[in-house]
Design a protein around this motif. Structure first.
Motif, PDB file in Angstrom:
ATOM      1  N   ALA A  15       0.846  -1.200   0.000  1.00  0.00           N
ATOM      2  CA  ALA A  15       0.000   0.000   0.000  1.00  0.00           C
ATOM      3  C   ALA A  15       0.880   1.249   0.000  1.00  0.00           C
ATOM      4  CB  ALA A  15      -0.908   0.001   1.228  1.00  0.00           C
ATOM      5  N   LEU A  16       0.498   2.205  -0.847  1.00  0.00           N
ATOM      6  CA  LEU A  16       1.195   3.496  -0.923  1.00  0.00           C
ATOM      7  C   LEU A  16       0.323   4.637  -0.417  1.00  0.00           C
ATOM      8  CD1 LEU A  16       2.706   3.398  -4.524  1.00  0.00           C
ATOM      9  CD2 LEU A  16       4.016   3.454  -2.408  1.00  0.00           C
ATOM     10  N   GLY A  17      -0.945   4.631  -0.819  1.00  0.00           N
ATOM     11  CA  GLY A  17      -1.800   5.757  -0.486  1.00  0.00           C
ATOM     12  C   GLY A  17      -3.251   5.474  -0.781  1.00  0.00           C
ATOM     13  N   LYS A  18      -4.085   6.412  -0.349  1.00  0.00           N
ATOM     14  CA  LYS A  18      -5.518   6.315  -0.590  1.00  0.00           C
ATOM     15  C   LYS A  18      -6.057   7.729  -0.774  1.00  0.00           C
ATOM     16  CE  LYS A  18      -9.720   4.194   1.030  1.00  0.00           C
ATOM     17  NZ  LYS A  18     -10.362   3.374   2.039  1.00  0.00           N
ATOM     18  N   ASN A  19      -6.916   7.895  -1.766  1.00  0.00           N
ATOM     19  CA  ASN A  19      -7.503   9.210  -2.066  1.00  0.00           C
ATOM     20  C   ASN A  19      -6.427  10.285  -2.229  1.00  0.00           C
ATOM     21  OD1 ASN A  19     -10.090   8.077  -1.890  1.00  0.00           O
ATOM     22  ND2 ASN A  19     -10.116   8.379   0.330  1.00  0.00           N
ATOM     23  N   ASN A  20      -5.346   9.903  -2.901  1.00  0.00           N
ATOM     24  CA  ASN A  20      -4.227  10.816  -3.180  1.00  0.00           C
ATOM     25  C   ASN A  20      -3.581  11.378  -1.911  1.00  0.00           C
ATOM     26  OD1 ASN A  20      -2.598  11.577  -5.282  1.00  0.00           O
ATOM     27  ND2 ASN A  20      -3.606  13.527  -5.601  1.00  0.00           N
ATOM     28  N   ASP A  21      -3.532  10.554  -0.874  1.00  0.00           N
ATOM     29  CA  ASP A  21      -2.891  10.963   0.371  1.00  0.00           C
ATOM     30  C   ASP A  21      -2.106   9.784   0.933  1.00  0.00           C
ATOM     31  OD1 ASP A  21      -2.177  12.669   2.392  1.00  0.00           O
ATOM     32  OD2 ASP A  21      -4.182  12.830   3.263  1.00  0.00           O
ATOM     33  N   LEU A  22      -1.120  10.092   1.764  1.00  0.00           N
ATOM     34  CA  LEU A  22      -0.336   9.045   2.416  1.00  0.00           C
ATOM     35  C   LEU A  22      -1.153   8.390   3.531  1.00  0.00           C
ATOM     36  CD1 LEU A  22       3.087  10.922   2.717  1.00  0.00           C
ATOM     37  CD2 LEU A  22       2.449   9.170   1.047  1.00  0.00           C
ATOM     38  N   LEU A  23      -0.762   7.191   3.901  1.00  0.00           N
ATOM     39  CA  LEU A  23      -1.505   6.425   4.903  1.00  0.00           C
ATOM     40  C   LEU A  23      -0.887   6.529   6.298  1.00  0.00           C
ATOM     41  CD1 LEU A  23      -1.817   3.275   2.654  1.00  0.00           C
ATOM     42  CD2 LEU A  23      -3.613   4.936   3.140  1.00  0.00           C
ATOM     43  N   TRP A  24       0.254   7.186   6.407  1.00  0.00           N
ATOM     44  CA  TRP A  24       0.971   7.284   7.676  1.00  0.00           C
ATOM     45  C   TRP A  24       1.747   8.596   7.711  1.00  0.00           C
ATOM     46  CZ3 TRP A  24       1.639   2.951   4.430  1.00  0.00           C
ATOM     47  CH2 TRP A  24       2.556   3.153   3.405  1.00  0.00           C
ATOM     48  N   HIS A  25       2.192   8.953   8.896  1.00  0.00           N
ATOM     49  CA  HIS A  25       3.014  10.152   9.072  1.00  0.00           C
ATOM     50  C   HIS A  25       4.299   9.701   9.755  1.00  0.00           C
ATOM     51  CE1 HIS A  25       4.048  14.329   9.648  1.00  0.00           C
ATOM     52  NE2 HIS A  25       4.278  14.078  10.919  1.00  0.00           N
ATOM     53  N   LEU A  26       5.401   9.703   8.996  1.00  0.00           N
ATOM     54  CA  LEU A  26       6.693   9.254   9.506  1.00  0.00           C
ATOM     55  C   LEU A  26       7.715  10.376   9.307  1.00  0.00           C
ATOM     56  CD1 LEU A  26       6.618   5.678   7.916  1.00  0.00           C
ATOM     57  CD2 LEU A  26       6.011   6.296  10.270  1.00  0.00           C
ATOM     58  N   GLU A  50      -0.044  16.755  -7.670  1.00  0.00           N
ATOM     59  CA  GLU A  50      -1.192  17.492  -7.132  1.00  0.00           C
ATOM     60  C   GLU A  50      -1.455  17.183  -5.665  1.00  0.00           C
ATOM     61  OE1 GLU A  50      -4.374  16.766  -9.929  1.00  0.00           O
ATOM     62  OE2 GLU A  50      -3.515  18.199 -11.369  1.00  0.00           O
ATOM     63  N   SER A  51      -0.814  16.163  -5.123  1.00  0.00           N
ATOM     64  CA  SER A  51      -0.990  15.865  -3.695  1.00  0.00           C
ATOM     65  C   SER A  51      -0.126  16.782  -2.820  1.00  0.00           C
ATOM     66  CB  SER A  51      -0.660  14.398  -3.395  1.00  0.00           C
ATOM     67  OG  SER A  51       0.743  14.166  -3.450  1.00  0.00           O
ATOM     68  N   PHE A  52       0.817  17.514  -3.427  1.00  0.00           N
ATOM     69  CA  PHE A  52       1.663  18.451  -2.675  1.00  0.00           C
ATOM     70  C   PHE A  52       0.939  19.786  -2.546  1.00  0.00           C
ATOM     71  CE2 PHE A  52       5.436  16.389  -5.095  1.00  0.00           C
ATOM     72  CZ  PHE A  52       5.439  15.308  -4.234  1.00  0.00           C
ATOM     73  N   PRO A  53       1.069  20.439  -1.385  1.00  0.00           N
ATOM     74  CA  PRO A  53       0.470  21.779  -1.270  1.00  0.00           C
ATOM     75  C   PRO A  53       1.122  22.776  -2.232  1.00  0.00           C
ATOM     76  CG  PRO A  53       1.508  21.093   0.824  1.00  0.00           C
ATOM     77  CD  PRO A  53       1.707  19.979  -0.156  1.00  0.00           C
ATOM     78  N   LYS A  54       2.410  22.600  -2.491  1.00  0.00           N
ATOM     79  CA  LYS A  54       3.145  23.437  -3.454  1.00  0.00           C
ATOM     80  C   LYS A  54       4.368  22.636  -3.893  1.00  0.00           C
ATOM     81  CE  LYS A  54       5.905  26.079  -0.094  1.00  0.00           C
ATOM     82  NZ  LYS A  54       5.684  25.615   1.232  1.00  0.00           N
ATOM     83  N   PRO A  55       5.034  23.044  -4.972  1.00  0.00           N
ATOM     84  CA  PRO A  55       6.221  22.295  -5.393  1.00  0.00           C
ATOM     85  C   PRO A  55       7.250  22.197  -4.257  1.00  0.00           C
ATOM     86  CG  PRO A  55       5.560  23.802  -7.123  1.00  0.00           C
ATOM     87  CD  PRO A  55       4.711  24.129  -5.911  1.00  0.00           C
ATOM     88  N   LEU A  56       7.929  21.064  -4.196  1.00  0.00           N
ATOM     89  CA  LEU A  56       8.925  20.840  -3.145  1.00  0.00           C
ATOM     90  C   LEU A  56      10.145  21.710  -3.420  1.00  0.00           C
ATOM     91  CD1 LEU A  56       8.646  16.943  -3.020  1.00  0.00           C
ATOM     92  CD2 LEU A  56       7.528  18.604  -1.524  1.00  0.00           C
ATOM     93  N   PRO A  57      10.653  22.385  -2.388  1.00  0.00           N
ATOM     94  CA  PRO A  57      11.779  23.299  -2.608  1.00  0.00           C
ATOM     95  C   PRO A  57      13.058  22.572  -3.027  1.00  0.00           C
ATOM     96  CG  PRO A  57      11.171  23.204  -0.269  1.00  0.00           C
ATOM     97  CD  PRO A  57      10.189  22.361  -1.020  1.00  0.00           C
ATOM     98  N   ASN A  58      13.881  23.276  -3.798  1.00  0.00           N
ATOM     99  CA  ASN A  58      15.211  22.824  -4.181  1.00  0.00           C
ATOM    100  C   ASN A  58      15.204  21.519  -4.991  1.00  0.00           C
ATOM    101  OD1 ASN A  58      18.004  23.100  -4.339  1.00  0.00           O
ATOM    102  ND2 ASN A  58      18.346  21.908  -2.492  1.00  0.00           N
ATOM    103  N   ARG A  59      14.151  21.322  -5.786  1.00  0.00           N
ATOM    104  CA  ARG A  59      14.062  20.149  -6.655  1.00  0.00           C
ATOM    105  C   ARG A  59      13.369  20.551  -7.950  1.00  0.00           C
ATOM    106  NH1 ARG A  59      12.369  17.019  -1.348  1.00  0.00           N
ATOM    107  NH2 ARG A  59      12.282  19.201  -0.818  1.00  0.00           N
ATOM    108  N   THR A  60      13.770  19.953  -9.049  1.00  0.00           N
ATOM    109  CA  THR A  60      13.092  20.163 -10.330  1.00  0.00           C
ATOM    110  C   THR A  60      12.071  19.046 -10.493  1.00  0.00           C
ATOM    111  OG1 THR A  60      15.056  21.180 -11.284  1.00  0.00           O
ATOM    112  CG2 THR A  60      13.398  20.345 -12.823  1.00  0.00           C
ATOM    113  N   HIS A  61      10.821  19.415 -10.674  1.00  0.00           N
ATOM    114  CA  HIS A  61       9.723  18.457 -10.801  1.00  0.00           C
ATOM    115  C   HIS A  61       9.468  18.146 -12.270  1.00  0.00           C
ATOM    116  CE1 HIS A  61       9.334  20.432  -6.973  1.00  0.00           C
ATOM    117  NE2 HIS A  61       8.365  19.639  -6.586  1.00  0.00           N
ATOM    118  N   ILE A  62       9.492  16.879 -12.610  1.00  0.00           N
ATOM    119  CA  ILE A  62       9.124  16.436 -13.949  1.00  0.00           C
ATOM    120  C   ILE A  62       7.829  15.655 -13.787  1.00  0.00           C
ATOM    121  CG2 ILE A  62       9.782  15.076 -15.959  1.00  0.00           C
ATOM    122  CD1 ILE A  62      12.746  15.585 -15.097  1.00  0.00           C
TER     123      ILE A  62
END
Length: 164
Positions: A15-26, A50-62
């Motif tokens: 399992a990875l996720g459900k409803n475009n969200d993670l299943l745990w907080h680690l 689209e599951s991120f609130p905004k693009p992750l800093p210091n990374r190029t998103h493809i």
């Protein structure tokens, strides 16, 4: 391309996720993800982005999407329409990451030569799963157990694999 790394946190039932969200907080796993991926290109599907609130800093998103009209108005984001297009954008990079979701991991398994898998000890109800992979094709080079504690509800283990 020197190293193409799949990075994921998946439960024992994949399992990875459900409803475009993670299943745990680690929190420690988030810190490790940030430290490993910072400064690099990260390949993902549209839903993961689209599951991120905004693009992750210091990374190029493809971002891979079938939607030919999909656009992201952010300097650190590029939109492509296939894994081949995404790989073309990282071929000169010494290190790039595939960060999900399920479908992108499945496609990426063929191309990746390194894997950082956080195995969350538990089974979860999910709608997105990490693909099964042939462990005979991968060599486990590092294993680090992290017991549950006041900040982590579940035990988990960092597993590092290199494609044989």
């Amino acid at each position: 391309m020197n190293t193409l790394t799949i990075i994921a946190a998946a439960a024992e039932n994949n399992a990875l996720g459900k409803n475009n969200d993670l299943l745990w907080h680690l929190p420690d796993d988030f810190k490790r993800f940030k430290s490993l991926t910072s400064g690099h290109k990260i390949i993902m599907g549209r839903k993961t982005f689209e599951s991120f609130p905004k693009p992750l800093p210091n990374r190029t998103h493809i971002i891979i999407t079938r939607d030919k009209d999909y656009e992201v108005g952010h300097a650190d984001c590029m939109v492509v329409h296939s894994m081949d297009e995404a790989l073309a954008l990282v071929k000169e990079d010494p290190l790039a990451f595939i960060i999900g979701g399920g479908e992108i991991y499945k496609i990426g398994m063929e191309y990746a030569n390194h894997m950082e898998l956080t195995r969350v000890h538990g089974s979860f109800e999910a709608d997105t799963f990490f693909p099964d992979f042939d462990e005979d094709q991968w060599e486990l080079t590092n294993k680090e157990h992290h017991p549950k504690d006041e900040r982590h509800k579940y035990d988990f283990t960092y597993l590092t694999y290199i494609k044989k």
